[in-house]
Enzyme design. Structure first.
Site, PDB file in Angstrom:
ATOM      1  N   ASP A 294       0.870  -1.166   0.000  1.00 51.81           N
ATOM      2  CA  ASP A 294       0.000   0.000   0.000  1.00 51.81           C
ATOM      3  C   ASP A 294       0.919   1.231   0.000  1.00 51.81           C
ATOM      4  O   ASP A 294       2.136   1.101   0.214  1.00 51.81           O
ATOM      5  CB  ASP A 294      -0.881  -0.065   1.267  1.00 51.81           C
ATOM      6  CG  ASP A 294      -1.627   1.214   1.527  1.00 51.81           C
ATOM      7  OD1 ASP A 294      -2.241   1.730   0.584  1.00 51.81           O
ATOM      8  OD2 ASP A 294      -1.575   1.713   2.679  1.00 51.81           O
TER       9      ASP A 294
ATOM     10  N   ASP B  79      -0.092   5.107   1.217  1.00 54.66           N
ATOM     11  CA  ASP B  79      -0.286   6.027   2.346  1.00 54.66           C
ATOM     12  C   ASP B  79      -0.311   5.271   3.667  1.00 54.66           C
ATOM     13  O   ASP B  79      -1.062   4.303   3.830  1.00 54.66           O
ATOM     14  CB  ASP B  79      -1.598   6.796   2.182  1.00 54.66           C
ATOM     15  CG  ASP B  79      -1.529   7.786   1.048  1.00 54.66           C
ATOM     16  OD1 ASP B  79      -1.166   8.938   1.297  1.00 54.66           O
ATOM     17  OD2 ASP B  79      -1.826   7.391  -0.101  1.00 54.66           O
TER      18      ASP B  79
ATOM     19  N   ASP C 184      -1.953  -0.607   5.759  1.00 54.98           N
ATOM     20  CA  ASP C 184      -2.320  -0.047   7.075  1.00 54.98           C
ATOM     21  C   ASP C 184      -3.807   0.218   7.253  1.00 54.98           C
ATOM     22  O   ASP C 184      -4.237   0.566   8.347  1.00 54.98           O
ATOM     23  CB  ASP C 184      -1.580   1.278   7.298  1.00 54.98           C
ATOM     24  CG  ASP C 184      -2.164   2.390   6.447  1.00 54.98           C
ATOM     25  OD1 ASP C 184      -2.340   2.168   5.227  1.00 54.98           O
ATOM     26  OD2 ASP C 184      -2.476   3.462   6.994  1.00 54.98           O
TER      27      ASP C 184
HETATM   28 MG   LIG Z   1      -2.874   3.157   3.472  1.00 54.26          MG
END
Ligand SMILES: [Mg+2]
Length: 371
Positions: free
Chosen positions: A125, A127, A328
């Site tokens: 991923d 961000d 996340d």
């Molecule tokens: Mg993310």
């Protein structure tokens, strides 16, 4: 691709309905709207409703979802431990959590043992994984060290970035041409022709990348493009006077960030977004970290993108592959689930606080991802 229809999005109606022209948006600009919507342009609309009405209940549900999308640390600990704990106890609780979701750093040997005689395929991923979460999403840069680390990984293993951002934007931020990129939560995937595998390849078109090289594009939500652009323009218009609100166009999805909006104004953000979305039954809203994500109702997510890329790379039914996904956010859970099924690979959740997840391992923050 199965494009499902669904019931209208949850609605927060105001006490003083107005038409779109009051917002400066003529209905002729909204060809996808399915009925004449009622907008509330009154920022006091939420508080002026009669208490106990259905709208109040709906309003509270959505506001609670917005608040809980990035809860205070103490609340997270309470949710996890079932009892009130002081912030100072956070490290103890976190360490207890890592018994269930061990640190990927401490488990490096275990991962390497399983990777023995297998091909690692790495999914990342962006961000909150490669870059820190910052107030201004335009400033979410990855460090030079992180870029070097990803470049090193990609030298040895097929590596893909799967982000909610537009594919162009995430490529601009990462800047490594040796990676595979999937934007819009996996709804916009680029993969080179030589990796074209057999199987279902509808929604694929040929294109050229920035270097003029021929590539394949997979865009399962391409029919939604005009609709997404229309909703983006409308959301920009209606939120322009809400201080701190930011609307981003990620090509096949739209984000409304309220991280920098005063919490007292969150009901206004919620109301505007849901008033607009109630007329788009083929779009849905999900909650990210202080962001509302508007996306097409299609049977596609980051987990499906992982499967697609594995197949594209010729690894779909290959037992000699070990996919690893690091992410996340809630949208990454779909990818974790795919790897969890049949113990296919390892999901690694990046989180500084304990939370339930489908991941196998954990990392505390992007600085640990870099290692
Ligand atoms: Mg993310």
């Amino acid at each position: 691709m199965d494009v499902k229809s669904t019931k209208a999005s949850p609605i927060l109606t105001g006490s003083q309905p107005i038409n779109k022209s009051r917002l400066g948006i003529h209905s002729s600009h909204l060809p996808y709207s399915q009925s004449s919507p009622t907008y509330s342009n009154n920022i006091l609309a939420v508080s002026r409703k009669k208490p106990g009405t259905f709208d109040d209940v709906q309003s509270n549900v959505w506001l609670e979802a917005m608040r809980s999308s990035s809860p205070p640390r103490k609340k997270i600990l309470k949710d996890f431990t079932d009892e009130e704990v002081a912030s100072d106890d956070g490290d103890i609780i976190y360490r207890a959590w890592t018994i269930k979701y061990p640190s990927a750093l401490n488990s490096f040997q275990q991962i390497m043992n399983r990777a023995k005689n297998r091909k690692l395929v790495v999914f990342l991923d962006y961000d909150g994984t490669l870059s820190p979460i910052v107030d201004n999403p335009d400033r979410a840069f990855m460090s030079a060290d992180m870029r070097s680390a990803v470049k090193r990984v990609a030298k040895y293993f097929p590596t893909a970035i799967i982000s909610g951002r537009s594919r162009d934007k995430v490529y601009e931020l990462v800047g490594l041409k040796e990676l595979y990129y999937a934007g819009s939560h996996g709804m916009d995937i680029i993969f080179p022709p030589e990796d074209m595998a057999s199987g279902n390849r509808s929604n694929c078109t040929k294109s050229t990348d920035r270097q003029g090289k021929e590539v394949n594009l997979f865009q399962p939500a391409s029919e939604f493009l005009p609709m997404i652009n229309e909703v983006f323009r409308t959301l920009v218009e209606v939120t322009k006077n809400i201080k701190g609100a930011k609307v981003e166009n990620h090509k096949f999805c739209v984000s409304v960030h309220y991280r920098n909006v005063d919490e007292n104004s969150w009901p206004i953000v919620a109301q505007f977004v849901y008033d607009i979305l109630k007329d788009y039954s083929r779009l849905r809203i999900t909650h990210g970290r202080k962001v509302l994500e508007i996306r097409p109702v299609i049977d596609w997510d980051k987990g499906k993108a992982v499967e697609f890329l594995l197949e594209s790379l010729g690894f779909s039914c290959n037992q000699d592959v070990l996919p690893i996904y690091i992410g996340d956010d809630t949208t990454d859970e779909d990818a974790f689930k795919v790897l969890q099924l049949g113990n296919r690979g390892y999901g690694i959740l990046v989180s500084a606080v304990p939370k339930e997840t489908n991941a196998f391992f954990s990392l505390r923050d992007p600085s640990e991802v870099k290692i």
